[in-house]
Design a protein around this motif. Sequence first.
Motif, PDB file in Angstrom:
ATOM      1  N   ALA A  58     -12.984 -61.822  44.652  1.00 37.18           N
ATOM      2  CA  ALA A  58     -13.620 -62.972  45.562  1.00 37.18           C
ATOM      3  C   ALA A  58     -13.917 -62.218  47.016  1.00 37.18           C
ATOM      4  O   ALA A  58     -14.982 -62.425  47.512  1.00 37.18           O
ATOM      5  N   ALA A  59     -12.867 -61.593  47.434  1.00 33.86           N
ATOM      6  CA  ALA A  59     -12.972 -60.989  48.822  1.00 33.86           C
ATOM      7  C   ALA A  59     -14.223 -59.972  48.863  1.00 33.86           C
ATOM      8  O   ALA A  59     -14.801 -60.056  50.003  1.00 33.86           O
ATOM      9  N   VAL A  60     -14.392 -59.084  47.884  1.00 35.03           N
ATOM     10  CA  VAL A  60     -15.431 -58.192  48.217  1.00 35.03           C
ATOM     11  C   VAL A  60     -16.961 -58.738  47.718  1.00 35.03           C
ATOM     12  O   VAL A  60     -17.856 -58.001  48.013  1.00 35.03           O
ATOM     13  N   GLY A  61     -16.880 -59.839  47.378  1.00 34.35           N
ATOM     14  CA  GLY A  61     -18.171 -60.436  46.864  1.00 34.35           C
ATOM     15  C   GLY A  61     -18.827 -60.434  45.445  1.00 34.35           C
ATOM     16  O   GLY A  61     -19.753 -60.527  45.369  1.00 34.35           O
ATOM     17  N   ALA A  62     -17.614 -59.968  44.693  1.00 34.27           N
ATOM     18  CA  ALA A  62     -18.223 -59.799  43.146  1.00 34.27           C
ATOM     19  C   ALA A  62     -18.094 -61.248  42.648  1.00 34.27           C
ATOM     20  O   ALA A  62     -17.341 -62.283  43.012  1.00 34.27           O
ATOM     21  N   ASP A  63     -19.018 -61.393  41.369  1.00 28.49           N
ATOM     22  CA  ASP A  63     -19.061 -62.638  40.705  1.00 28.49           C
ATOM     23  C   ASP A  63     -18.194 -62.920  39.648  1.00 28.49           C
ATOM     24  O   ASP A  63     -17.717 -63.813  39.287  1.00 28.49           O
ATOM     25  N   ALA A  64     -17.769 -61.471  39.024  1.00 27.88           N
ATOM     26  CA  ALA A  64     -16.837 -61.514  38.087  1.00 27.88           C
ATOM     27  C   ALA A  64     -15.217 -62.195  38.412  1.00 27.88           C
ATOM     28  O   ALA A  64     -14.954 -61.899  39.640  1.00 27.88           O
ATOM     29  N   ARG A  65     -14.865 -62.755  37.135  1.00 27.79           N
ATOM     30  CA  ARG A  65     -13.428 -63.546  37.413  1.00 27.79           C
ATOM     31  C   ARG A  65     -12.544 -63.044  36.026  1.00 27.79           C
ATOM     32  O   ARG A  65     -13.140 -63.126  35.078  1.00 27.79           O
ATOM     33  N   PHE A  66     -11.367 -62.753  36.132  1.00 32.79           N
ATOM     34  CA  PHE A  66     -10.621 -62.686  35.199  1.00 32.79           C
ATOM     35  C   PHE A  66     -10.022 -63.972  34.589  1.00 32.79           C
ATOM     36  O   PHE A  66      -9.748 -64.742  35.495  1.00 32.79           O
ATOM     37  N   ASP A  67     -10.241 -64.004  33.401  1.00 38.05           N
ATOM     38  CA  ASP A  67      -9.819 -65.290  32.695  1.00 38.05           C
ATOM     39  C   ASP A  67      -8.348 -65.779  32.789  1.00 38.05           C
ATOM     40  O   ASP A  67      -8.015 -66.849  33.162  1.00 38.05           O
ATOM     41  N   GLY A  68      -7.621 -64.782  32.498  1.00 36.52           N
ATOM     42  CA  GLY A  68      -5.984 -64.978  32.693  1.00 36.52           C
ATOM     43  C   GLY A  68      -5.402 -65.378  31.442  1.00 36.52           C
ATOM     44  O   GLY A  68      -4.124 -65.492  31.454  1.00 36.52           O
ATOM     45  N   ARG A  69      -6.087 -65.791  30.501  1.00 36.03           N
ATOM     46  CA  ARG A  69      -5.341 -66.226  29.088  1.00 36.03           C
ATOM     47  C   ARG A  69      -5.528 -64.777  28.277  1.00 36.03           C
ATOM     48  O   ARG A  69      -6.479 -64.140  28.034  1.00 36.03           O
ATOM     49  N   PRO A  70      -4.428 -64.669  27.434  1.00 35.23           N
ATOM     50  CA  PRO A  70      -4.389 -63.517  26.311  1.00 35.23           C
ATOM     51  C   PRO A  70      -5.427 -63.553  25.477  1.00 35.23           C
ATOM     52  O   PRO A  70      -5.740 -64.784  24.948  1.00 35.23           O
ATOM     53  N   VAL A  71      -6.209 -62.413  25.011  1.00 39.36           N
ATOM     54  CA  VAL A  71      -7.186 -62.359  24.251  1.00 39.36           C
ATOM     55  C   VAL A  71      -6.705 -61.689  22.801  1.00 39.36           C
ATOM     56  O   VAL A  71      -5.830 -60.873  22.858  1.00 39.36           O
ATOM     57  N   TYR A  72      -6.944 -62.388  21.669  1.00 41.08           N
ATOM     58  CA  TYR A  72      -6.587 -61.964  20.520  1.00 41.08           C
ATOM     59  C   TYR A  72      -7.433 -61.837  19.507  1.00 41.08           C
ATOM     60  O   TYR A  72      -8.789 -62.447  19.743  1.00 41.08           O
ATOM     61  N   ASP A  73      -7.429 -60.926  18.530  1.00 39.15           N
ATOM     62  CA  ASP A  73      -8.669 -60.582  17.446  1.00 39.15           C
ATOM     63  C   ASP A  73      -7.996 -60.543  16.105  1.00 39.15           C
ATOM     64  O   ASP A  73      -7.279 -59.374  16.017  1.00 39.15           O
ATOM     65  N   ASN A  74      -8.033 -61.292  15.371  1.00 44.43           N
ATOM     66  CA  ASN A  74      -7.360 -61.281  13.963  1.00 44.43           C
ATOM     67  C   ASN A  74      -8.178 -60.139  13.010  1.00 44.43           C
ATOM     68  O   ASN A  74      -7.464 -60.185  11.943  1.00 44.43           O
TER      69      ASN A  74
END
Length: 364
Positions: free
Chosen positions: A129-145
């Motif tokens: 946010a400080a550098v002006g980017a749009d991307a954000r980390f979700d923060g929830r772990p991602v799984y793939d079965n």
Amino acid sequence: MASTSLSAGSRLPSLSLPQVLLAAYAVLTVIALVYAASTSSAAFGVYNSQWDGAGELRGIAADAGANVTVGTNVSQYPTTGADGTVAVVLSPEEPYSSRERTRIAEFVQSGGTLVVAEDYRPQGNALLAAVGADARFDGRPVYDNQNYYRNSSFPEATPAGDYPETAGVDTVVLNYGTTVRAGNATTLVNTSEFAYLDTNGNAELDNEEELGSRPVVTSESVGDGRVIAVGDPSVFVNAMLERGDNRRFVRNLLADHEAALLDYSHASSVPPVAAAILAVQRSDALLLFCGVVLVGTLLVFDRRLDERFRDRLRAYRGHDTDPHLSPDSVEQYLRSRHPDWESAQIERVTEAVIKQRSERQRND
């Protein structure tokens, strides 16, 4: 003149077995302390050579042609002509101050490339946010079965298109990573359509959790620079570099840059010895001071060593004894050097030495 053995007074003292063992223990202890002060066991640490460290990251950056700097202060970010520099931030432990965030934003605005890798800590999103980017980390772990390396917590992600960062990359393997909410950023790497975000933390797919392909790496232009968000700092650690095409992916991120700044200014993974060396390298005054101290120490040591060597050499070659010794001391010295001589012979040599010394003093 034939050489003789060293006198008893000039020989090194003999050591007993306990003394030898104590000396060896002391040496090993010093080595262990120096090693402990120059290495780190912190996760993502650039001085950590274990599986969870990023000790290989410096080598990868150097192999990619970059001049590598381990940063311990945000002031090391260039704010002008930064287009040839890539900076890497791996899950910082402490938040950046307002002034520090401004410095990094200026780095990006002036053409620098900022790579932020984060999963669950809040500092990553604050920096984006400080550098002006749009991307954000979700923060929830991602799984793939369906698509994973060992189990569903190691999902395999694939490139979303043909980009320089994914050239030669078929799979990027995560390790308890998260996804990235791209916003206006370009998605570089996606999970498979069977991935899901574990909302309640039970590591299982529940009714309220949806399957779907989600970004895990994004890139976007900010000012004259770029910001790349990676949803798992573990991609950069030593063990994970050998999974999938992670090593190639990391190398691609660092390629085509003249300089690579590994930002550890807000991590406790720089050991004391390394921190001291880095501080000296950054300061011309400290570097000059250490150089003067080192040269002075070497000169003093060399002089003392030279004096001791000359004393030993004179004794070894049978040169004159100390001119301040009394006749009795000269006689005692000769007896210790030549225990096989008879008393009459020792007396004659003693008289000759005293006479020769007196004549030399008169001549002087």
